[in-house]
Design a protein around this motif. Structure first.
Motif, PDB file in Angstrom:
ATOM      1  N   GLN A  73       0.867  -1.166   0.040  1.00 11.30           N
ATOM      2  CA  GLN A  73       0.161  -0.104  -0.002  1.00 11.30           C
ATOM      3  C   GLN A  73       1.175   1.446  -0.120  1.00 11.30           C
ATOM      4  O   GLN A  73       0.525   2.185  -0.583  1.00 11.30           O
ATOM      5  N   ALA A  74       1.745   1.489   0.497  1.00  5.82           N
ATOM      6  CA  ALA A  74       2.809   2.442   0.821  1.00  5.82           C
ATOM      7  C   ALA A  74       3.555   2.604  -0.659  1.00  5.82           C
ATOM      8  O   ALA A  74       3.671   3.740  -1.093  1.00  5.82           O
ATOM      9  N   VAL A  75       3.656   1.699  -1.450  1.00  9.53           N
ATOM     10  CA  VAL A  75       4.052   1.804  -2.997  1.00  9.53           C
ATOM     11  C   VAL A  75       3.354   2.323  -3.673  1.00  9.53           C
ATOM     12  O   VAL A  75       3.295   3.364  -4.376  1.00  9.53           O
ATOM     13  N   ARG A  76       1.699   2.043  -3.489  1.00 11.37           N
ATOM     14  CA  ARG A  76       0.687   2.298  -4.350  1.00 11.37           C
ATOM     15  C   ARG A  76       0.577   3.987  -4.017  1.00 11.37           C
ATOM     16  O   ARG A  76       0.069   4.626  -4.811  1.00 11.37           O
ATOM     17  N   LEU A  77       0.537   4.206  -2.658  1.00 10.54           N
ATOM     18  CA  LEU A  77       0.478   5.706  -2.151  1.00 10.54           C
ATOM     19  C   LEU A  77       1.606   6.583  -2.808  1.00 10.54           C
ATOM     20  O   LEU A  77       1.690   7.747  -2.538  1.00 10.54           O
ATOM     21  N   GLY A  78       2.591   5.843  -3.461  1.00  7.38           N
ATOM     22  CA  GLY A  78       3.929   6.759  -3.731  1.00  7.38           C
ATOM     23  C   GLY A  78       4.718   7.029  -2.777  1.00  7.38           C
ATOM     24  O   GLY A  78       6.021   8.076  -2.957  1.00  7.38           O
ATOM     25  N   PHE A  79       4.884   6.299  -1.784  1.00  8.51           N
ATOM     26  CA  PHE A  79       5.910   6.505  -0.746  1.00  8.51           C
ATOM     27  C   PHE A  79       7.269   5.731  -1.068  1.00  8.51           C
ATOM     28  O   PHE A  79       7.183   4.751  -1.631  1.00  8.51           O
ATOM     29  N   GLY A  80       8.457   6.408  -0.557  1.00  7.30           N
ATOM     30  CA  GLY A  80       9.530   5.547  -0.734  1.00  7.30           C
ATOM     31  C   GLY A  80      10.135   5.074   0.382  1.00  7.30           C
ATOM     32  O   GLY A  80      11.327   4.176   0.329  1.00  7.30           O
ATOM     33  N   THR A  81       9.452   5.071   1.417  1.00  2.21           N
ATOM     34  CA  THR A  81      10.060   4.227   2.709  1.00  2.21           C
ATOM     35  C   THR A  81       8.792   3.852   3.618  1.00  2.21           C
ATOM     36  O   THR A  81       7.855   4.160   3.510  1.00  2.21           O
ATOM     37  N   VAL A  82       8.938   2.668   4.148  1.00  4.07           N
ATOM     38  CA  VAL A  82       8.125   2.143   5.108  1.00  4.07           C
ATOM     39  C   VAL A  82       8.673   1.968   6.601  1.00  4.07           C
ATOM     40  O   VAL A  82      10.126   1.599   6.419  1.00  4.07           O
ATOM     41  N   VAL A  83       8.140   2.536   7.490  1.00  4.83           N
ATOM     42  CA  VAL A  83       8.701   2.416   8.999  1.00  4.83           C
ATOM     43  C   VAL A  83       7.940   1.184   9.745  1.00  4.83           C
ATOM     44  O   VAL A  83       6.626   1.307   9.565  1.00  4.83           O
ATOM     45  N   LEU A  84       8.943   0.192   9.835  1.00  7.66           N
ATOM     46  CA  LEU A  84       7.940  -1.032  10.805  1.00  7.66           C
ATOM     47  C   LEU A  84       8.328  -0.465  12.296  1.00  7.66           C
ATOM     48  O   LEU A  84       9.352  -0.776  12.847  1.00  7.66           O
ATOM     49  N   GLN A  85       7.119  -0.100  12.939  1.00  4.83           N
ATOM     50  CA  GLN A  85       7.100   0.166  14.560  1.00  4.83           C
ATOM     51  C   GLN A  85       6.597  -0.798  15.117  1.00  4.83           C
ATOM     52  O   GLN A  85       5.396  -1.389  14.992  1.00  4.83           O
ATOM     53  N   ALA A  86       7.045  -1.247  16.392  1.00  2.26           N
ATOM     54  CA  ALA A  86       6.261  -1.966  17.437  1.00  2.26           C
ATOM     55  C   ALA A  86       6.800  -1.955  18.687  1.00  2.26           C
ATOM     56  O   ALA A  86       7.590  -1.258  18.925  1.00  2.26           O
ATOM     57  N   GLY A  87       5.697  -2.261  19.747  1.00  2.91           N
ATOM     58  CA  GLY A  87       6.385  -2.380  21.149  1.00  2.91           C
ATOM     59  C   GLY A  87       7.533  -3.219  21.174  1.00  2.91           C
ATOM     60  O   GLY A  87       7.917  -3.888  20.045  1.00  2.91           O
TER      61      GLY A  87
END
Ligand code: 5AD
Length: 361
Positions: free
Chosen positions: A81-95
């Motif tokens: 989805q991040a790619v479809r929205l045109g983003f260049g980065t994904v941030v993987l965050q968790a506790g």
């Protein structure tokens, strides 16, 4: 800028004087990182946490949060989805979720890197050298770990160490640097017991650590935490105590831009929660150059409640991004293309190494 300069600005109340700070921060932002606003897709992949931070709603002792962990396939879908929205980065965050172990996270990173050109930022808490090294090896590009406050005594109060471990976030930031990550950190503004001196020292520590990314947001009390009932004003009569308001946060963002001109600085969700969507835009005009829209599946988003009423709980991500693009062009800015690597990182020796880990350079 010296400690006393920073302190003076943090205590400044005159709007006309402050207007010069906003202008200087905006000009420095334009000169050093340009008019592009980089969008990062935030995936909150698990709200399990073993820690007992006094400020955070995900603390292990909070029994009122339904816990979830996204499957590797769900994480990959969010990255798509991040790619479809045109983003260049994904941030993987968790506790700090120990089920997200070395292999599990490495597999997620590999999946995303095999299928997309996204840069990957990890924000998974305090982790071992071996984990950080393995994740970097399989292609993770960046890591975010806020030191929360440079006041060691205050930090120890709000962030008890995990059993049998010594918590050393500054040490981990140095390790991340040595491993070749782009390194991000940051603080909360208006933590009960935090002073203006502390905030001035925080900003100087950003510079000392030569950070590539710096996230700053207001502390927002969560009722199911030990700090939940606190408001900083009632906590102290001390004129020097900080407040968790938008103005103080804007000052810290603007001063951070002046002190660390090449860093990527996000306009944070906590600020948008306090100020409404307009808060995002104002921060972008006072030093910030990054926004992190949430691409976590909506069913999970409401459970990633580090503080209440978090902006974007119910948002439609496509619509939010369309609105954001329109708002950006209205202020003479545009969405950045590509990965949006930190110009600060690019200036450091050995920076070429970071390019080789991503498919796009
Ligand atoms: N208010 C504001 N920010 C918070 N964070 C955690 N809890 C809160 C809160 N109650 C921030 C911390 C953490 C980041 C992921 O979210 O700075 O590092």
């Amino acid at each position: 800028m010296t400690h006393s300069d920073l302190k003076r600005w943090l205590l400044e109340r005159n709007p006309d004087t402050l207007a010069t700070l906003w202008q200087q921060a905006d000009a420095t932002r334009r000169e050093h990182v340009g008019n592009a606003v980089h969008l990062r897709g935030l995936v909150e992949l698990s709200n399990h946490c073993r820690r007992l931070c006094a400020y955070c709603g995900l603390r292990a002792a909070n029994r009122d949060v339904p816990r979830y962990r996204m499957s590797p396939d769900e994480v990959l879908d969010a990255a798509r989805q991040a790619v479809r929205l045109g983003f260049g980065t994904v941030v993987l965050q968790a506790g700090e979720d120990m089920q997200l172990d070395c292999q599990t996270v490495a597999a997620i990173i590999r999946n995303i890197k095999t299928e997309t050109d996204l840069a990957i930022t990890l924000s998974l808490g305090e982790r071992t050298f071996d984990e950080l090294a393995a994740w970097r090896e399989v292609g993770a590009d960046r890591y975010l770990l806020r030191f929360e406050t440079s006041n060691a005594r205050l930090f120890a109060q709000i962030h008890p160490s995990a059993p049998g471990q010594i918590c050393d976030r500054i040490g981990q930031l140095k390790t991340l640097r040595d491993l070749g990550y782009e390194v991000g950190s940051g603080v909360m503004v208006g933590i009960p017991g935090q002073s203006t001196d502390d905030l001035a020292r925080d900003i100087l520590l950003f510079r000392e650590l030569d950070l590539d990314m710096i996230g700053v947001g207001p502390f927002l009390p969560h009722p199911d935490t030990p700090l939940g009932q606190a408001t900083t004003r009632s906590h102290s009569n001390d004129r020097d105590a900080t407040t968790n308001d938008a103005l103080t946060t804007f000052k810290v963002i603007a001063l951070t831009r002046l002190v660390c001109p090449n860093a990527n600085i996000p306009s944070t969700t906590a600020l948008a929660t306090l100020e409404g969507p307009g808060g995002y835009i104002t921060a972008l005009q006072r030093g910030a150059n990054v926004v992190m829209p949430n691409v976590t599946p909506v069913i999970y988003r409401q459970q990633y409640k580090i503080y209440p009423d978090k902006a974007c709980f119910y948002d439609n991500t496509e619509q939010t991004c369309a609105d954001l693009r329109a708002q950006l062009s209205a202020i003479g800015r545009h969405v950045g293309t590509g990965r949006g690597d930190s110009p600060n990182r690019a200036g450091r020796p050995g920076a070429a190494g970071i390019q080789s880990s991503g498919k796009s350079t």
